[in-house]
Design a protein around this motif. Structure first.
Motif: not given
Length: 264
Positions: A161-163, A173-174, A222, A156, A165, A168, A205
Motif C-alpha cells: 500500500d506504500v511505495w 500513515s504506515h 500510498r 496505508a 515499506h 516508510l 495507491y
C-alpha cells in the motif's frame, strides 16, 4: 450501483473537478472528504445540478468536512458517537434505499496525524490513534450488517500500500501502531473490498504527494483511501476503479477518486 469515495481537498475550490468526475465515472453515490466548507456555506445547488437530488453534509470552516451526494433515496443515520468528543466533522452516515434492501453507508475522514510518530510528542498523532481505537471499539460493540465504509482513512496498512515499506515504516500513515489499530477496526465486521480485487502482493495507491513534480514517473504513492464492506455484501462486489487520471487534472486533489461497483 457505483459508489465513489474521494478526498476532494476543498469542495468549493474543486467544484469543476467534481463535475468532471461525475461525467467520467457516473457514480450513483459520491462520498467526499475534506470538503473544508461549513454547512451554512455549502453550495446547496451543486448536487442537484449534477444530478444528485439527495445530499447530506457535515462541515466546518477551513478543514475537515464530509458529504454524501446520492441519486438513490437515503436517510440520515446519526447513531454513531461524536468521535473523541471533538465535533470535528470527520464522519457522516446514511442508509441507502436499494432494490435489495437498506444499506448503511459510512463516510470517514480519519485524522492525518502530523509528522512525528510519537503520541507523547505529537498530539495530532495521539488523536489519530485514539480516533481509530474508538472507531474499532464502536463497531465491535455495534456489529455492522449490510454496510459499506469508505473514506480517507489516512493509513496505508499493507506492505504494497506504500511505495517503500522499508523507508516508510516510521512515517505517519504506515507506522505499526496505526496499522495494528486499523487491522482491529477492519476485523470488527468488515472486508477490505479493494484488496478483494487487487491481491495484497500488488501495489495499490490512491494518493500521491504534491511534492512530487512528476508523480507518474516517481510513483511514490500510498493507499490512504479505502472501501470496506460487511461480509454479507462481498457477493455483491462487481468491480473496482482507481481514477488515476484525476491526479493530472488542473488544480487536482492529491487523492484520486476510488469507484466501487456493487450489485445492490
Amino acid at each position: 450501483m457505483r459508489i465513489v469515495t474521494w478526498n476532494i481537498n476543498s469542495l468549493r475550490l474543486r467544484l469543476p473537478l467534481l463535475e468532471r468526475m461525475v461525467t467520467e465515472l457516473s457514480p450513483d453515490v459520491i462520498c467526499l472528504q475534506e470538503t473544508k466548507v461549513p454547512d451554512e456555506l455549502f453550495p446547496e445547488a451543486a448536487p442537484g445540478a449534477l444530478g444528485y437530488p439527495f445530499h447530506f453534509r457535515r462541515g466546518m470552516k477551513g478543514y475537515n468536512g464530509v458529504a454524501i451526494l446520492s441519486r438513490v433515496p437515503m436517510r440520515r443515520d446519526e447513531t454513531a458517537p461524536d468521535w473523541c468528543l471533538k465535533d470535528d466533522r470527520r464522519h457522516i452516515a446514511a442508509v441507502l434505499e436499494t432494490p435489495t434492501g437498506p444499506v448503511t453507508l459510512h463516510d470517514f475522514y480519519v485524522p492525518a496525524g502530523g509528522d512525528i510518530p510519537d503520541p507523547a510528542a505529537n498530539p495530532k498523532y495521539a488523536h489519530k490513534l485514539a480516533f481509530v481505537d474508538e472507531a474499532a471499539d464502536y463497531f465491535a460493540a455495534n456489529p455492522p450488517a449490510r454496510s459499506i465504509l469508505v473514506g480517507d482513512l489516512n493509513i496505508a496498512p499493507l506492505e504494497h500500500d506504500v511505495w517503500s515499506h522499508k523507508q516508510l515504516r516510521d512515517v505517519v500513515s504506515h507506522t505499526e501502531p496505526e496499522i495494528e489499530r486499523m487491522t482491529r477496526w477492519l476485523g470488527n465486521g468488515f472486508t477490505d473490498a479493494m484488496r478483494h480485487f487487487v491481491p495484497p502482493a500488488e501495489k495499490l495507491y490512491t494518493w500521491w504527494s504534491y511534492r512530487n513534480r512528476d508523480w507518474r514517473a516517481s510513483n511514490r504513492g500510498r493507499r490512504l483511501d479505502h472501501v470496506w464492506v460487511t461480509p454479507d455484501l462481498v457477493p455483491a462486489l462487481r468491480g473496482l476503479h482507481i481514477h488515476q487520471e484525476a491526479r493530472d487534472w488542473t488544480g487536482p486533489s492529491d487523492h484520486v477518486p476510488v469507484a466501487i461497483d456493487l450489485a445492490l
